[in-house]
Design a protein around this motif. Structure first.
Motif, PDB file in Angstrom:
ATOM      1  N   VAL A 114       0.853  -1.195   0.000  1.00  0.00           N
ATOM      2  CA  VAL A 114       0.000   0.000   0.000  1.00  0.00           C
ATOM      3  C   VAL A 114       0.881   1.235   0.000  1.00  0.00           C
ATOM      4  CG1 VAL A 114      -1.797   1.273   1.234  1.00  0.00           C
ATOM      5  CG2 VAL A 114      -1.793  -1.242   1.253  1.00  0.00           C
ATOM      6  N   VAL A 115       0.557   2.190  -0.879  1.00  0.00           N
ATOM      7  CA  VAL A 115       1.337   3.420  -0.954  1.00  0.00           C
ATOM      8  C   VAL A 115       1.172   4.206   0.339  1.00  0.00           C
ATOM      9  CG1 VAL A 115       1.665   5.611  -2.178  1.00  0.00           C
ATOM     10  CG2 VAL A 115       1.120   3.521  -3.455  1.00  0.00           C
ATOM     11  N   PRO A 142       1.470  17.526   6.377  1.00  0.00           N
ATOM     12  CA  PRO A 142       0.993  17.994   5.064  1.00  0.00           C
ATOM     13  C   PRO A 142      -0.319  17.307   4.705  1.00  0.00           C
ATOM     14  CG  PRO A 142       3.303  17.330   4.972  1.00  0.00           C
ATOM     15  CD  PRO A 142       2.758  16.873   6.295  1.00  0.00           C
ATOM     16  N   ARG A 143      -1.152  18.041   3.936  1.00  0.00           N
ATOM     17  CA  ARG A 143      -2.426  17.442   3.514  1.00  0.00           C
ATOM     18  C   ARG A 143      -2.133  16.305   2.551  1.00  0.00           C
ATOM     19  NH1 ARG A 143      -6.968  21.320   1.171  1.00  0.00           N
ATOM     20  NH2 ARG A 143      -6.907  21.916   3.392  1.00  0.00           N
ATOM     21  N   ARG A 144      -2.710  15.199   2.834  1.00  0.00           N
ATOM     22  CA  ARG A 144      -2.452  14.023   1.995  1.00  0.00           C
ATOM     23  C   ARG A 144      -3.218  14.148   0.683  1.00  0.00           C
ATOM     24  NH1 ARG A 144      -3.326   7.693   3.790  1.00  0.00           N
ATOM     25  NH2 ARG A 144      -2.491   6.773   1.860  1.00  0.00           N
ATOM     26  N   LYS A 145      -2.504  13.904  -0.410  1.00  0.00           N
ATOM     27  CA  LYS A 145      -3.147  13.949  -1.731  1.00  0.00           C
ATOM     28  C   LYS A 145      -4.076  12.762  -1.880  1.00  0.00           C
ATOM     29  CE  LYS A 145       0.604  16.367  -4.083  1.00  0.00           C
ATOM     30  NZ  LYS A 145       1.577  16.300  -5.196  1.00  0.00           N
ATOM     31  N   SER A 146      -5.281  13.076  -2.324  1.00  0.00           N
ATOM     32  CA  SER A 146      -6.247  11.989  -2.518  1.00  0.00           C
ATOM     33  C   SER A 146      -5.908  11.223  -3.788  1.00  0.00           C
ATOM     34  CB  SER A 146      -7.665  12.561  -2.627  1.00  0.00           C
ATOM     35  OG  SER A 146      -7.785  13.351  -3.781  1.00  0.00           O
TER      36      SER A 146
END
Length: 255
Positions: free
Chosen positions: A12-13, A41-45
């Protein structure tokens, strides 16, 4: 001694971040003030990641569609305007119109520009793009057994006829199985519409006499005054056209 950081991911990434660290070679390391550490940091969806891939792909596809669409349109346009041209026609080039000009002049031979139907085809009103001159374009299907060279020679010969009471043949165009003849435009149409159509106003006796004089003058020119004798052989009301001043003009057919 070397001090560093390591991390690993599985199937899983995942993402790893270092928000702060404290180290000392001598004695106790300074404590961290967690309240001063930056936030994660906001996690990229996954959707944003997909968009980063999809948008360039869509852009490339759109570019390819534009290129191939333009190429296809160019080929279709060239095919629309294709003409028949042979070497022997060079001597008649001043009397030849391009199909592209006639197509544009008649707005693509639209029905709203249709002036009438004749035995050999349809006649359309047109405005030449180069000169803004109004013309009548007779679009004919030709499957003549006679040699086309002789046929065009006769057209050009007719184009040399000059008389104020003859409808002037301005030139021609050949395309596939079609022959297009370009004439002066007569705004009042043919005489038969005024004689046999109740929707048209009645001609006065002065107008009728003027029309007869014009037709007689044209026939005299054709039969006796031109350098060669030309017999009309089809004098009738539908072959007499009226200009803006109701002068009678004979229409000479080559068929």
């Amino acid at each position: 001694m070397y001090v560093g950081f390591s991390s690993s991911t599985g199937e899983v990434v995942s993402s790893q971040y270092i928000l702060g660290w404290s180290f000392s070679k001598i004695g106790k390391a300074q404590s961290l003030d967690y309240s001063k550490l930056p936030s994660l940091p906001r996690r990229k969806s996954k959707a944003n990641g997909d968009l980063q891939i999809i948008i360039p792909v869509i852009a490339v596809i759109a570019l390819l569609v534009t290129i191939f669409g333009g190429a296809f349109a160019y080929v279709v346009r060239r095919k629309t305007y294709v003409e028949i041209r042979e070497d022997w026609e060079k001597e008649y080039s001043p009397q030849r119109f391009s199909f592209k000009d006639l197509y544009k002049a008649t707005e693509g031979f639209k029905e709203k520009e249709l002036l009438g139907r004749r035995g050999f085809g349809k006649v359309y009103r047109g405005v030449l793009p180069s000169s803004s001159e109004q013309v009548a374009v007779n679009r004919i299907s030709h499957n003549s057994e006679q040699g086309m060279k002789e046929f065009v020679s006769e057209i050009v010969s007719m184009g040399r006829l000059r008389h104020r009471n003859l409808v002037q043949l301005l030139g021609y165009c050949r395309r596939k199985g079609e022959l297009l003849l370009v004439y002066e435009y007569m705004p009042n149409g043919s005489l038969d519409k005024f004689l046999f159509n109740n929707s048209k106003p009645n001609l006065s006796w002065d107008q009728r006499f003027q029309i007869l004089k014009g037709v007689a003058s044209a026939l005299l020119y054709l039969h006796e005054e031109w350098e060669q004798v030309v017999l009309h052989r089809d004098v009738k009301a539908s072959n007499i056209l009226l200009d803006a001043n109701f002068n009678g003009r004979c229409r000479k057919h080559i068929f």
